[in-house]
Write a protein that holds these residues in place. Structure first.
Motif, mmCIF file in Angstrom:
data_model
loop_
_atom_site.group_PDB
_atom_site.id
_atom_site.type_symbol
_atom_site.label_atom_id
_atom_site.label_comp_id
_atom_site.label_asym_id
_atom_site.label_seq_id
_atom_site.Cartn_x
_atom_site.Cartn_y
_atom_site.Cartn_z
ATOM 1 N N ASP A 17 -3.896 -13.989 -14.563
ATOM 2 C CA ASP A 17 -4.416 -13.803 -15.917
ATOM 3 C C ASP A 17 -4.877 -12.360 -16.084
ATOM 4 O O ASP A 17 -5.640 -11.843 -15.275
ATOM 5 C CB ASP A 17 -5.596 -14.766 -16.121
ATOM 6 N N ASN A 50 -0.789 4.414 -13.814
ATOM 7 C CA ASN A 50 0.094 3.255 -13.958
ATOM 8 C C ASN A 50 0.001 2.350 -12.742
ATOM 9 O O ASN A 50 0.004 1.120 -12.855
ATOM 10 C CB ASN A 50 1.543 3.720 -14.152
ATOM 11 N N ALA A 110 -10.303 -0.412 -23.258
ATOM 12 C CA ALA A 110 -9.522 0.413 -22.330
ATOM 13 C C ALA A 110 -9.146 1.766 -22.936
ATOM 14 O O ALA A 110 -9.237 2.800 -22.270
ATOM 15 C CB ALA A 110 -8.269 -0.341 -21.906
ATOM 16 N N THR A 143 -4.430 -8.180 -6.863
ATOM 17 C CA THR A 143 -3.563 -7.806 -7.966
ATOM 18 C C THR A 143 -4.315 -6.890 -8.904
ATOM 19 O O THR A 143 -5.540 -6.889 -8.988
ATOM 20 C CB THR A 143 -3.114 -9.028 -8.757
ATOM 21 N N ALA A 144 -3.533 -6.134 -9.630
ATOM 22 C CA ALA A 144 -4.153 -5.247 -10.608
ATOM 23 C C ALA A 144 -4.875 -6.048 -11.680
ATOM 24 O O ALA A 144 -5.836 -5.586 -12.271
ATOM 25 C CB ALA A 144 -3.080 -4.373 -11.240
ATOM 26 N N LEU A 145 -4.390 -7.245 -11.893
ATOM 27 C CA LEU A 145 -5.030 -8.060 -12.919
ATOM 28 C C LEU A 145 -6.448 -8.446 -12.487
ATOM 29 O O LEU A 145 -7.400 -8.351 -13.260
ATOM 30 C CB LEU A 145 -4.193 -9.319 -13.156
ATOM 31 N N ASN A 146 -6.566 -8.841 -11.239
ATOM 32 C CA ASN A 146 -7.902 -9.133 -10.727
ATOM 33 C C ASN A 146 -8.758 -7.884 -10.752
ATOM 34 O O ASN A 146 -9.951 -7.914 -11.003
ATOM 35 C CB ASN A 146 -7.808 -9.646 -9.283
ATOM 36 N N ARG A 186 -10.374 -7.212 -13.995
ATOM 37 C CA ARG A 186 -11.523 -8.093 -14.213
ATOM 38 C C ARG A 186 -12.678 -7.714 -13.307
ATOM 39 O O ARG A 186 -13.830 -7.678 -13.707
ATOM 40 C CB ARG A 186 -11.115 -9.538 -13.930
ATOM 41 N N VAL A 190 -2.998 0.016 -12.750
ATOM 42 C CA VAL A 190 -2.929 -1.208 -13.543
ATOM 43 C C VAL A 190 -1.698 -2.032 -13.210
ATOM 44 O O VAL A 190 -1.645 -3.217 -13.510
ATOM 45 C CB VAL A 190 -2.959 -0.921 -15.061
ATOM 46 N N SER A 191 -0.707 -1.390 -12.619
ATOM 47 C CA SER A 191 0.531 -2.120 -12.320
ATOM 48 C C SER A 191 0.704 -2.311 -10.812
ATOM 49 O O SER A 191 1.739 -2.731 -10.364
ATOM 50 C CB SER A 191 1.733 -1.339 -12.848
ATOM 51 N N ARG A 192 -0.310 -1.981 -10.109
ATOM 52 C CA ARG A 192 -0.139 -1.789 -8.676
ATOM 53 C C ARG A 192 0.358 -3.041 -7.969
ATOM 54 O O ARG A 192 -0.109 -4.144 -8.217
ATOM 55 C CB ARG A 192 -1.454 -1.369 -8.046
ATOM 56 N N TRP A 193 1.277 -2.769 -7.045
ATOM 57 C CA TRP A 193 1.858 -3.855 -6.292
ATOM 58 C C TRP A 193 0.982 -4.158 -5.093
ATOM 59 O O TRP A 193 0.830 -3.363 -4.207
ATOM 60 C CB TRP A 193 3.257 -3.455 -5.818
ATOM 61 N N ARG A 194 0.358 -5.305 -5.106
ATOM 62 C CA ARG A 194 -0.471 -5.678 -3.973
ATOM 63 C C ARG A 194 -0.319 -7.163 -3.734
ATOM 64 O O ARG A 194 -0.322 -7.945 -4.659
ATOM 65 C CB ARG A 194 -1.929 -5.365 -4.244
ATOM 66 N N ARG A 195 -0.208 -7.516 -2.493
ATOM 67 C CA ARG A 195 -0.045 -8.925 -2.193
ATOM 68 C C ARG A 195 -1.366 -9.664 -2.180
ATOM 69 O O ARG A 195 -1.442 -10.818 -2.564
ATOM 70 C CB ARG A 195 0.641 -9.091 -0.838
ATOM 71 N N GLY A 217 0.082 -2.528 -18.106
ATOM 72 C CA GLY A 217 0.991 -3.253 -17.235
ATOM 73 C C GLY A 217 0.228 -3.906 -16.108
ATOM 74 O O GLY A 217 -0.992 -3.755 -15.994
ATOM 75 N N GLY A 218 0.937 -4.650 -15.294
ATOM 76 C CA GLY A 218 0.260 -5.321 -14.192
ATOM 77 C C GLY A 218 1.270 -6.008 -13.305
ATOM 78 O O GLY A 218 2.473 -5.780 -13.420
ATOM 79 N N GLY A 219 0.779 -6.847 -12.450
ATOM 80 C CA GLY A 219 1.680 -7.569 -11.567
ATOM 81 C C GLY A 219 0.965 -8.083 -10.344
ATOM 82 O O GLY A 219 -0.244 -7.902 -10.201
ATOM 83 N N GLY A 220 1.701 -8.704 -9.474
ATOM 84 C CA GLY A 220 1.121 -9.214 -8.245
ATOM 85 C C GLY A 220 1.919 -10.381 -7.717
ATOM 86 O O GLY A 220 2.990 -10.724 -8.238
ATOM 87 N N GLU A 221 1.392 -10.957 -6.661
ATOM 88 C CA GLU A 221 2.046 -12.113 -6.068
ATOM 89 C C GLU A 221 1.865 -13.315 -6.979
ATOM 90 O O GLU A 221 0.760 -13.570 -7.466
ATOM 91 C CB GLU A 221 1.432 -12.388 -4.699
#
Lengths: 167, 329
Positions: B238, A67, A112, A78-81, A84, A70-75, B227-231
């Motif tokens: 996206d 989790n 996935a 981001t997990a979204l990057n 990709r 994919v959800s990781r908190w990073r400044r 799930g996801g997230g970030g600044e």
């Protein structure tokens, strides 16, 4: 319930490596995999009295690590990057053999759910029933995912192998 | 192929394991201890703020002893007033932190961080010069405890001082220290004042309760999606196209002062993963501090690729932080 729950040090020593390999196979980033597994262990340590008494503490840590991945908190990242990026970065991995690069690259092309099923089946050694329970789907669905994934990997790895031979 | 795959995965495991360098259980313990300390430190910062208020009400924590060749106290007090008026005139909003006094030596204060853009000014009336150094304490995520310089302002002390000014954002720190340094040339000969304002005025202690990633569930129930997230800032985040199959709600948490727009797009079919968009829904989520989880109804998605984007808008230039997770309904 465990009558004699495992110590945190035992679980860490016994499973850090395996969990990191699983995360690496799924996300394609070795360092990121190691970071999220370490973070998952940190979260487990903070509530070890509870986690250690679960039937399978490692399953809890694995779930949190996945989790987090994919959800990781990073400044800065981001997990979204991350999702990709893993489709592009395998070729830049430093050091691994060509088979491993090819396998990780081929895994990255899978949807996935199929990729997760393959990693859980072949690296976490979970049964089809366990994967189905974890994913909240029927066992038949898992079998279907694995079947499609194997077929896709066969095509991918075959193509890669031919390319290597030509080189 | 099945046997080949067994061999390939076994090879992957064998090849990868030697390259893994576990940071170790001691590192885990240190990290957890540091986080607990950081949480406790927040309470300490509140106490400091309270004691600072008491000091402003007329109970100085220590007597001021001017240097032997310093100006008389009444003159130092006058110069301090001149400096204070200079920074207040240039930055009249409510201060999030401030300090004033005769220049008698090194001064250090720990301040909590604030959301938004911080405008800091320092003025010095009299002779000589002083420097104000602002350093941030990194959060545990950075893996370092070494303070990071945020701003360094040198003010020339004159009869009609002009404030030195800096603007910055503090979001990534646990707290900051504000230090008056390089004071020798002005010791006993000047008065100083500094004050900082924030365009939000809202304190933003970096604790786990302010982490949106900790507000959305980590131990997911069966049937959860991704799930996801970030600044989040002016730049859109996206997710790319990733499949979903089930009946979902979307748990969202956002730390910030603005509004998070969550746009969910579904592709027409699984066979069309990055193709025609069959449905688009947009949700507006109010960001707050500390973040609170909000559940949005998504409904049934039948094995379709889904794309999620996050866009953040706020009057403040400071970024926000968001996290989301698809959960079974």
């Amino acid at each position: 319930m465990h009558d004699d729950p495992p110590t945190f040090d035992e679980v860490y020593a016994g499973h850090f490596g395996d969990l990191t390999v699983q995360l690496y196979a799924y996300f394609g980033d070795h360092q990121e995999a190691q970071d999220v597994v370490q973070e998952a262990f940190c979260r487990a340590y903070g509530r070890w009295k509870t986690v250690s008494r679960y039937d399978d503490p490692v399953a809890w840590i694995r779930r949190v690590a996945w989790n987090l991945a994919v959800s990781r908190w990073r400044r800065t990242r981001t997990a979204l990057n991350f999702l990709r990026r893993q489709r592009r970065d395998e070729a830049r991995l430093d050091g691994p053999g060509p088979d491993r690069v090819a396998l990780v690259a081929a895994l990255a092309t899978l949807p996935a759910a199929q990729r997760r099923a393959m990693v859980l089946r072949y690296l976490a050694d979970l049964s089809i029933a366990e994967i189905a329970e974890r994913e909240g789907v029927a066992e038949g669905t898992v079998k279907s995912w694995l079947h499609r994934a194997r077929a896709a990997l066969a095509t991918q790895l075959g193509a890669d192998t031919m390319e290597v031979r030509r080189g | 192929m099945a046997d080949d795959l067994e061999d390939l995965f076994a090879g992957l495991r064998a090849d990868t394991m030697p390259r893994i360098r576990p940071p170790g259980v001691d590192r885990v313990r240190r990290t957890v201890r540091r986080r607990r300390t950081a949480t406790a430190a927040f309470a300490g910062v509140l106490l400091l703020a309270l004691s600072g208020t008491v000091a402003l009400l007329g109970f100085p924590s220590r007597p001021r002893v001017p240097a032997a060749d310093s100006l008389p106290q009444t003159e130092l007090d006058r110069l301090t007033g001149v400096a204070d008026r200079a920074v207040t005139a240039g930055n009249p909003g409510p201060a999030v932190f401030s300090r004033r006094g005769p220049v008698t030596g090194f001064v250090s204060a720990t301040e909590q961080i604030y959301l938004g853009e911080i405008d800091l000014q320092i003025a010095c009336a009299g002779a000589g010069s002083v420097t104000l150094l602002v350093r941030g304490t990194p959060g545990s995520e950075s893996g370092s405890t070494e303070r990071v310089e945020v701003a360094r302002l040198t003010a020339q002390c004159t009869a009609e001082p002009l404030p030195a000014e800096a603007t910055f954002v503090l979001g990534r720190f646990v707290d900051i220290t504000v230090e008056l340094v390089d004071v020798d040339s002005a010791r006993g000969r000047a008065g100083f004042a500094y004050r900082a304002t924030s365009d939000t005025g809202r304190p933003a202690a970096r604790t786990e309760t302010n982490d949106p990633g900790g507000v959305v569930p980590q131990d997911l129930p069966p049937g959860s999606g991704w799930g996801g997230g970030g600044e989040v800032s002016g730049r859109r985040l996206d997710s790319g196209w990733t499949p979903l199959n089930g009946d979902f709600r979307l748990a969202v948490a956002c730390a910030g002062t603005g509004t998070l727009r969550v746009t969910l797009r579904q592709a027409r079919s699984a066979a069309d993963p990055e193709g025609t968009v069959a449905a688009t829904r947009t949700y507006a989520v109010a960001c707050q501090y500390p973040p609170k989880r909000q559940d949005l109804v998504v409904g049934k998605i039948r094995n379709r690729p889904v794309n999620l984007t996050l866009t953040y808008g706020s009057a403040s230039p400071a970024p926000g932080e968001a996290a989301f997770q698809f959960l079974p309904r």
